[in-house]
Design an enzyme around this catalytic site. Structure first.
Site, PDB file in Angstrom:
ATOM      1  N   LYS A  83       0.853  -1.194   0.000  1.00 52.61           N
ATOM      2  CA  LYS A  83       0.000   0.000   0.000  1.00 52.61           C
ATOM      3  C   LYS A  83       0.884   1.237   0.000  1.00 52.61           C
ATOM      4  O   LYS A  83       1.787   1.384   0.846  1.00 52.61           O
ATOM      5  CB  LYS A  83      -0.840   0.007   1.274  1.00 52.61           C
TER       6      LYS A  83
HETATM    7  C1  E4P Z   1      -8.539   0.537   3.504  1.00 51.21           C
HETATM    8  O1  E4P Z   1      -7.633   0.142   2.846  1.00 51.21           O
HETATM    9  C2  E4P Z   1      -8.404   1.497   4.609  1.00 51.21           C
HETATM   10  O2  E4P Z   1      -7.411   1.014   5.457  1.00 51.21           O
HETATM   11  C3  E4P Z   1      -9.671   1.625   5.395  1.00 51.21           C
HETATM   12  O3  E4P Z   1     -10.780   1.242   4.615  1.00 51.21           O
HETATM   13  C4  E4P Z   1      -9.837   2.958   6.050  1.00 51.21           C
HETATM   14  O4  E4P Z   1     -11.089   3.000   6.662  1.00 51.21           O
HETATM   15  P1  E4P Z   1     -11.509   4.085   7.757  1.00 51.21           P
HETATM   16  O5  E4P Z   1     -11.832   5.358   7.057  1.00 51.21           O
HETATM   17  O6  E4P Z   1     -12.714   3.483   8.411  1.00 51.21           O
HETATM   18  O7  E4P Z   1     -10.338   4.224   8.683  1.00 51.21           O
END
Ligand code: E4P
Length: 217
Positions: A83
């Site tokens: 990521k």
């Molecule tokens: C996905 O890759 C992210 O880590 C995640 O969906 C973030 O979600 P949040 O906005 O609930 O922290």
């Protein structure tokens, strides 16, 4: 449509995998910090729990450091996807990693323009954060629709991974729009399966069954 579980909790991942409902996992630094302990050991266990892609995020913010971190992360397991945050140094890292055939998931995407750049850089997955956009009064799902249209126009290979999911409607709307993947918290996954009429119906069937004279069977 594929479902990823958005967590670093090994118990939840094992459970959802046992149900046969998940095709991968997404983590982020906050989710791994929540689990505590040795993050690398936790990541390795997660990669062993599922066959599909597991996103692990870099902490570095400069291109060369991100690339070095990515090369280290992919040593954890063959199903690691790196990521990378949606920044200009991040895009440069994505391009370099794509050339090395290291899959990337560009995270923290909040606009179709950002998604377009990430796709051009060669990202494997692009994560628009719908819930965080909704939180500030935008419609996160509008962004997903725009991204899908753009990707279709140009036949980009990147897959749209709807993230920051808060409720069942996000999942349904993403499915109606034809998003490739949705990553969801365990609570949302459970809610998708439930309906009060299912519970009431089952209760009634079982109660009626009990009125049968067992001697007749
Ligand atoms: C996905 O890759 C992210 O880590 C995640 O969906 C973030 O979600 P949040 O906005 O609930 O922290």
């Amino acid at each position: 449509m594929r479902f990823f579980l958005d967590t670093a909790n090994r118990g939840d991942i094992a459970q959802a995998h046992q149900w046969g409902l998940i095709d991968g996992v997404t983590t982020n630094p906050s989710l791994l910090a929540k689990e505590g302990g040795d993050w690398r050991a936790v990541a390795r266990e997660i990669c062993d729990l599922v066959e599909g892609p597991v996103s692990l995020e870099v902490i570095a913010t400069e291109t060369e450091a991100m690339i070095a971190e990515a090369r280290d992360l992919v040593k954890i397991a063959p199903n690691v996807v790196v990521k990378i945050p949606m920044t200009l140094p991040g895009l440069q890292a994505v391009r370099d990693l794509a050339a090395q055939e290291i899959p990337t998931n560009v995270t923290l995407v909040f606009s179709p323009a950002q998604a377009l750049l990430a796709a051009k850089a060669g990202a494997s997955y692009i994560s628009p954060f719908v819930g965080r956009l909704d939180d500030i009064g935008h419609n996160g799902m509008d962004i997903v629709a725009q991204i899908l249209e753009i990707f279709q126009n140009y036949n980009f290979q990147a897959e749209v991974l709807v993230a920051s999911v808060r409720h069942s409607n996000h999942v349904l709307e993403a499915a109606q729009l034809g998003a490739d993947i949705v990553t969801l918290p365990m609570a949302v996954l459970k809610k998708l399966a439930g309906h009060p009429l299912t519970d009431q119906g089952l209760e009634k069937f079982l109660a009626d069954w009990k009125t049968l004279d067992s001697s007749t069977s």
